[in-house]
Design a protein around this motif. Sequence first.
Motif, PDB file in Angstrom:
ATOM      1  N   GLU A 128     -14.230 -16.658 -11.282  1.00  0.00           N
ATOM      2  CA  GLU A 128     -14.340 -15.809 -10.095  1.00  0.00           C
ATOM      3  C   GLU A 128     -15.760 -15.757  -9.530  1.00  0.00           C
ATOM      4  O   GLU A 128     -15.952 -15.795  -8.308  1.00  0.00           O
ATOM      5  CB  GLU A 128     -13.864 -14.390 -10.424  1.00  0.00           C
ATOM      6  N   MET A 129     -16.738 -15.665 -10.408  1.00  0.00           N
ATOM      7  CA  MET A 129     -18.114 -15.538  -9.933  1.00  0.00           C
ATOM      8  C   MET A 129     -18.749 -16.896  -9.669  1.00  0.00           C
ATOM      9  O   MET A 129     -19.679 -17.008  -8.865  1.00  0.00           O
ATOM     10  CB  MET A 129     -18.948 -14.754 -10.961  1.00  0.00           C
ATOM     11  N   GLY A 130     -18.267 -17.940 -10.358  1.00  0.00           N
ATOM     12  CA  GLY A 130     -18.802 -19.276 -10.135  1.00  0.00           C
ATOM     13  C   GLY A 130     -20.270 -19.420 -10.487  1.00  0.00           C
ATOM     14  O   GLY A 130     -21.016 -20.144  -9.827  1.00  0.00           O
ATOM     15  N   ARG A 131     -20.683 -18.734 -11.540  1.00  0.00           N
ATOM     16  CA  ARG A 131     -22.101 -18.752 -11.919  1.00  0.00           C
ATOM     17  C   ARG A 131     -22.364 -19.805 -12.982  1.00  0.00           C
ATOM     18  O   ARG A 131     -21.448 -20.385 -13.572  1.00  0.00           O
ATOM     19  CB  ARG A 131     -22.514 -17.365 -12.430  1.00  0.00           C
ATOM     20  N   GLU A 132     -23.634 -20.047 -13.264  1.00  0.00           N
ATOM     21  CA  GLU A 132     -24.040 -21.061 -14.219  1.00  0.00           C
ATOM     22  C   GLU A 132     -24.344 -20.456 -15.582  1.00  0.00           C
ATOM     23  O   GLU A 132     -24.783 -19.315 -15.686  1.00  0.00           O
ATOM     24  CB  GLU A 132     -25.269 -21.813 -13.694  1.00  0.00           C
ATOM     25  N   LEU A 133     -24.125 -21.256 -16.633  1.00  0.00           N
ATOM     26  CA  LEU A 133     -24.314 -20.774 -18.000  1.00  0.00           C
ATOM     27  C   LEU A 133     -25.741 -20.298 -18.260  1.00  0.00           C
ATOM     28  O   LEU A 133     -25.958 -19.381 -19.046  1.00  0.00           O
ATOM     29  CB  LEU A 133     -23.958 -21.879 -19.006  1.00  0.00           C
ATOM     30  N   LYS A 134     -26.707 -20.916 -17.602  1.00  0.00           N
ATOM     31  CA  LYS A 134     -28.105 -20.556 -17.847  1.00  0.00           C
ATOM     32  C   LYS A 134     -28.381 -19.088 -17.510  1.00  0.00           C
ATOM     33  O   LYS A 134     -29.306 -18.482 -18.046  1.00  0.00           O
ATOM     34  CB  LYS A 134     -29.048 -21.464 -17.063  1.00  0.00           C
ATOM     35  N   ALA A 138     -30.138 -16.297 -20.031  1.00  0.00           N
ATOM     36  CA  ALA A 138     -31.239 -15.418 -19.620  1.00  0.00           C
ATOM     37  C   ALA A 138     -30.871 -13.945 -19.718  1.00  0.00           C
ATOM     38  O   ALA A 138     -31.724 -13.099 -19.961  1.00  0.00           O
ATOM     39  CB  ALA A 138     -31.665 -15.750 -18.187  1.00  0.00           C
ATOM     40  N   PHE A 139     -29.571 -13.644 -19.570  1.00  0.00           N
ATOM     41  CA  PHE A 139     -29.139 -12.246 -19.557  1.00  0.00           C
ATOM     42  C   PHE A 139     -27.822 -12.094 -20.326  1.00  0.00           C
ATOM     43  O   PHE A 139     -26.764 -11.833 -19.743  1.00  0.00           O
ATOM     44  CB  PHE A 139     -28.971 -11.765 -18.109  1.00  0.00           C
TER      45      PHE A 139
END
Length: 210
Positions: A128-134, A138-139
Amino acid sequence: MCPEILTSPPSTTIIPATTFLLREARVKAADLRHVIHRRPRLLTRHVETELRPTLYFLQGTIGIDNVSKCAPLLSCSVESKFIPRIEYLQKLGFCYKDTVTMFRKFPSLFCYSIKENFEPKFDYFVVEMGRELKELVAFPQYFSFSLENRIKPRHRLCVEKGVCLALPTMLKSSETRFRDRLEVCCSSSMPVITSPLCCTNADIHDDNVT
Protein backbone atom coordinates in the motif's frame (compact mmCIF):
# COMPACT_ATOMS: atom_id res chain seq x y z
CA MET A 1 2.50 -12.67 36.01
CA CYS A 2 4.98 -15.37 36.92
CA PRO A 3 3.74 -17.91 39.50
CA GLU A 4 6.95 -19.94 39.05
CA ILE A 5 8.68 -17.48 41.37
CA LEU A 6 6.78 -19.07 44.27
CA THR A 7 8.58 -22.38 43.69
CA SER A 8 11.97 -21.04 42.56
CA PRO A 9 14.69 -21.74 45.17
CA PRO A 10 16.07 -18.37 46.34
CA SER A 11 19.62 -19.64 46.85
CA THR A 12 20.00 -21.37 43.48
CA THR A 13 17.79 -19.27 41.20
CA ILE A 14 16.49 -15.94 42.50
CA ILE A 15 19.64 -14.68 44.23
CA PRO A 16 22.01 -15.71 41.39
CA ALA A 17 19.66 -14.12 38.83
CA THR A 18 19.50 -10.88 40.80
CA THR A 19 23.28 -10.82 41.20
CA PHE A 20 23.68 -11.41 37.46
CA LEU A 21 21.42 -8.50 36.61
CA LEU A 22 23.38 -6.15 38.84
CA ARG A 23 26.94 -7.29 38.10
CA GLU A 24 26.94 -8.63 34.54
CA ALA A 25 23.97 -6.99 32.87
CA ARG A 26 24.90 -3.74 34.63
CA VAL A 27 21.36 -2.93 35.72
CA LYS A 28 21.51 -0.04 38.16
CA ALA A 29 20.35 -0.86 41.68
CA ALA A 30 17.78 1.94 41.45
CA ASP A 31 16.34 0.38 38.28
CA LEU A 32 16.30 -3.25 39.43
CA ARG A 33 12.81 -3.10 40.89
CA HIS A 34 11.40 -1.66 37.69
CA VAL A 35 13.16 -4.28 35.51
CA ILE A 36 11.89 -7.17 37.62
CA HIS A 37 8.40 -5.69 37.73
CA ARG A 38 8.32 -5.56 33.93
CA ARG A 39 9.70 -9.09 33.52
CA PRO A 40 9.49 -11.12 36.75
CA ARG A 41 10.40 -14.22 34.75
CA LEU A 42 14.00 -13.02 34.94
CA LEU A 43 14.14 -14.34 38.50
CA THR A 44 13.31 -17.89 37.37
CA ARG A 45 16.00 -18.16 34.68
CA HIS A 46 19.28 -19.99 35.28
CA VAL A 47 22.34 -17.82 34.87
CA GLU A 48 24.67 -20.29 33.16
CA THR A 49 22.25 -21.84 30.67
CA GLU A 50 19.81 -19.01 29.97
CA LEU A 51 20.64 -15.50 31.17
CA ARG A 52 24.34 -15.37 30.34
CA PRO A 53 24.05 -16.86 26.81
CA THR A 54 21.32 -14.34 26.01
CA LEU A 55 23.48 -11.49 27.33
CA TYR A 56 26.41 -12.59 25.17
CA PHE A 57 24.16 -12.84 22.11
CA LEU A 58 22.80 -9.33 22.57
CA GLN A 59 26.25 -7.91 23.19
CA GLY A 60 28.29 -9.91 20.69
CA THR A 61 25.97 -10.80 17.82
CA ILE A 62 23.62 -7.82 17.88
CA GLY A 63 26.17 -5.31 19.19
CA ILE A 64 24.12 -3.73 21.97
CA ASP A 65 26.58 -1.96 24.25
CA ASN A 66 24.22 -1.15 27.12
CA VAL A 67 22.04 -4.23 27.59
CA SER A 68 20.67 -2.82 30.84
CA LYS A 69 18.37 -0.61 28.77
CA CYS A 70 16.67 -3.70 27.37
CA ALA A 71 17.22 -6.01 30.36
CA PRO A 72 13.76 -7.65 30.11
CA LEU A 73 14.95 -9.31 26.91
CA LEU A 74 17.40 -11.38 28.94
CA SER A 75 14.57 -13.69 29.93
CA CYS A 76 14.00 -14.64 26.28
CA SER A 77 15.42 -17.63 24.43
CA VAL A 78 17.95 -16.97 21.70
CA GLU A 79 16.92 -20.08 19.78
CA SER A 80 13.13 -19.77 19.97
CA LYS A 81 12.70 -15.99 20.19
CA PHE A 82 15.59 -14.08 18.66
CA ILE A 83 16.86 -16.20 15.78
CA PRO A 84 13.41 -16.84 14.19
CA ARG A 85 12.80 -13.08 13.99
CA ILE A 86 16.20 -12.42 12.49
CA GLU A 87 15.65 -15.15 9.92
CA TYR A 88 12.17 -13.85 9.12
CA LEU A 89 13.42 -10.35 8.31
CA GLN A 90 16.09 -11.86 6.08
CA LYS A 91 13.40 -13.77 4.19
CA LEU A 92 11.66 -10.46 3.58
CA GLY A 93 14.73 -9.23 1.72
CA PHE A 94 16.87 -7.54 4.37
CA CYS A 95 20.52 -8.52 4.31
CA TYR A 96 21.99 -9.92 7.53
CA LYS A 97 23.88 -6.71 8.29
CA ASP A 98 20.77 -4.55 7.93
CA THR A 99 18.72 -7.00 9.97
CA VAL A 100 21.17 -6.87 12.87
CA THR A 101 21.26 -3.08 12.57
CA MET A 102 17.49 -2.92 12.95
CA PHE A 103 17.53 -5.00 16.14
CA ARG A 104 20.46 -3.03 17.53
CA LYS A 105 18.63 0.26 16.95
CA PHE A 106 15.36 -1.05 18.33
CA PRO A 107 15.79 -4.21 20.47
CA SER A 108 12.08 -4.28 21.26
CA LEU A 109 11.62 -5.79 17.78
CA PHE A 110 12.52 -9.11 19.39
CA CYS A 111 9.28 -8.96 21.37
CA TYR A 112 6.92 -8.53 18.43
CA SER A 113 4.87 -11.36 16.95
CA ILE A 114 5.78 -12.37 13.42
CA LYS A 115 2.22 -13.28 12.54
CA GLU A 116 0.36 -10.46 14.26
CA ASN A 117 2.87 -7.62 13.87
CA PHE A 118 5.60 -8.09 11.28
CA GLU A 119 3.50 -9.69 8.55
CA PRO A 120 0.55 -7.25 8.33
CA LYS A 121 2.65 -4.13 8.87
CA PHE A 122 5.30 -5.16 6.35
CA ASP A 123 2.67 -6.09 3.76
CA TYR A 124 1.03 -2.69 4.15
CA PHE A 125 4.41 -0.96 4.00
CA VAL A 126 5.34 -2.62 0.70
CA VAL A 127 1.99 -3.07 -1.06
CA GLU A 128 0.00 0.00 0.00
CA MET A 129 2.72 2.49 0.88
CA GLY A 130 5.17 1.38 -1.80
CA ARG A 131 8.18 2.30 0.31
CA GLU A 132 11.73 0.98 0.23
CA LEU A 133 13.31 -1.42 2.71
CA LYS A 134 16.07 1.05 3.56
CA GLU A 135 13.47 3.20 5.30
CA LEU A 136 12.72 0.39 7.75
CA VAL A 137 16.43 -0.11 8.35
CA ALA A 138 16.67 3.57 9.27
CA PHE A 139 13.45 3.52 11.31
CA PRO A 140 12.61 0.02 12.63
CA GLN A 141 10.35 1.70 15.21
CA TYR A 142 7.75 1.62 12.44
CA PHE A 143 6.69 -1.79 13.77
CA SER A 144 5.87 -0.31 17.17
CA PHE A 145 2.99 1.82 15.86
CA SER A 146 -0.59 0.62 15.50
CA LEU A 147 -1.42 -0.36 11.93
CA GLU A 148 -5.10 0.51 12.20
CA ASN A 149 -4.93 3.54 14.50
CA ARG A 150 -1.84 5.34 13.22
CA ILE A 151 -0.06 3.91 10.18
CA LYS A 152 -3.07 3.50 7.88
CA PRO A 153 -4.90 6.75 8.77
CA ARG A 154 -1.80 8.91 8.47
CA HIS A 155 -0.64 7.29 5.27
CA ARG A 156 -4.07 7.79 3.71
CA LEU A 157 -4.05 11.45 4.69
CA CYS A 158 -0.64 11.85 3.07
CA VAL A 159 -1.95 10.24 -0.10
CA GLU A 160 -4.97 12.56 -0.13
CA LYS A 161 -2.68 15.57 0.22
CA GLY A 162 -0.20 14.24 -2.33
CA VAL A 163 2.59 14.36 0.22
CA CYS A 164 5.20 11.74 1.09
CA LEU A 165 6.66 12.17 4.56
CA ALA A 166 9.56 10.19 5.99
CA LEU A 167 8.44 7.51 8.43
CA PRO A 168 9.60 9.28 11.63
CA THR A 169 7.90 12.50 10.56
CA MET A 170 4.68 10.71 9.68
CA LEU A 171 4.41 8.49 12.75
CA LYS A 172 6.20 10.00 15.74
CA SER A 173 4.40 13.32 16.03
CA SER A 174 1.14 13.95 17.83
CA GLU A 175 -2.02 14.12 15.75
CA THR A 176 -2.09 17.90 15.91
CA ARG A 177 1.53 18.34 14.89
CA PHE A 178 1.15 15.75 12.13
CA ARG A 179 -1.76 17.63 10.59
CA ASP A 180 0.06 20.94 10.99
CA ARG A 181 3.05 19.43 9.21
CA LEU A 182 0.82 18.27 6.37
CA GLU A 183 -0.63 21.74 5.96
CA VAL A 184 2.83 23.30 5.94
CA CYS A 185 4.03 20.82 3.34
CA CYS A 186 1.00 21.47 1.13
CA SER A 187 1.28 25.24 1.40
CA SER A 188 5.01 25.01 0.70
CA SER A 189 4.42 23.02 -2.50
CA MET A 190 6.26 19.99 -1.19
CA PRO A 191 7.03 17.46 -3.97
CA VAL A 192 4.25 14.95 -4.52
CA ILE A 193 4.65 11.22 -4.09
CA THR A 194 5.65 10.66 -7.71
CA SER A 195 8.53 13.08 -7.41
CA PRO A 196 12.00 11.70 -6.70
CA LEU A 197 12.38 14.54 -4.20
CA CYS A 198 9.44 13.51 -2.05
CA CYS A 199 11.64 11.90 0.62
CA THR A 200 14.68 13.99 1.32
CA ASN A 201 17.56 13.13 3.64
CA ALA A 202 16.43 15.91 5.91
CA ASP A 203 13.10 14.15 6.36
CA ILE A 204 14.64 10.74 6.91
CA HIS A 205 16.77 12.05 9.76
CA ASP A 206 14.15 14.36 11.23
CA ASP A 207 14.20 13.22 14.85
CA ASN A 208 13.06 16.51 16.28
CA VAL A 209 9.39 15.73 15.76
CA THR A 210 7.85 14.16 18.87
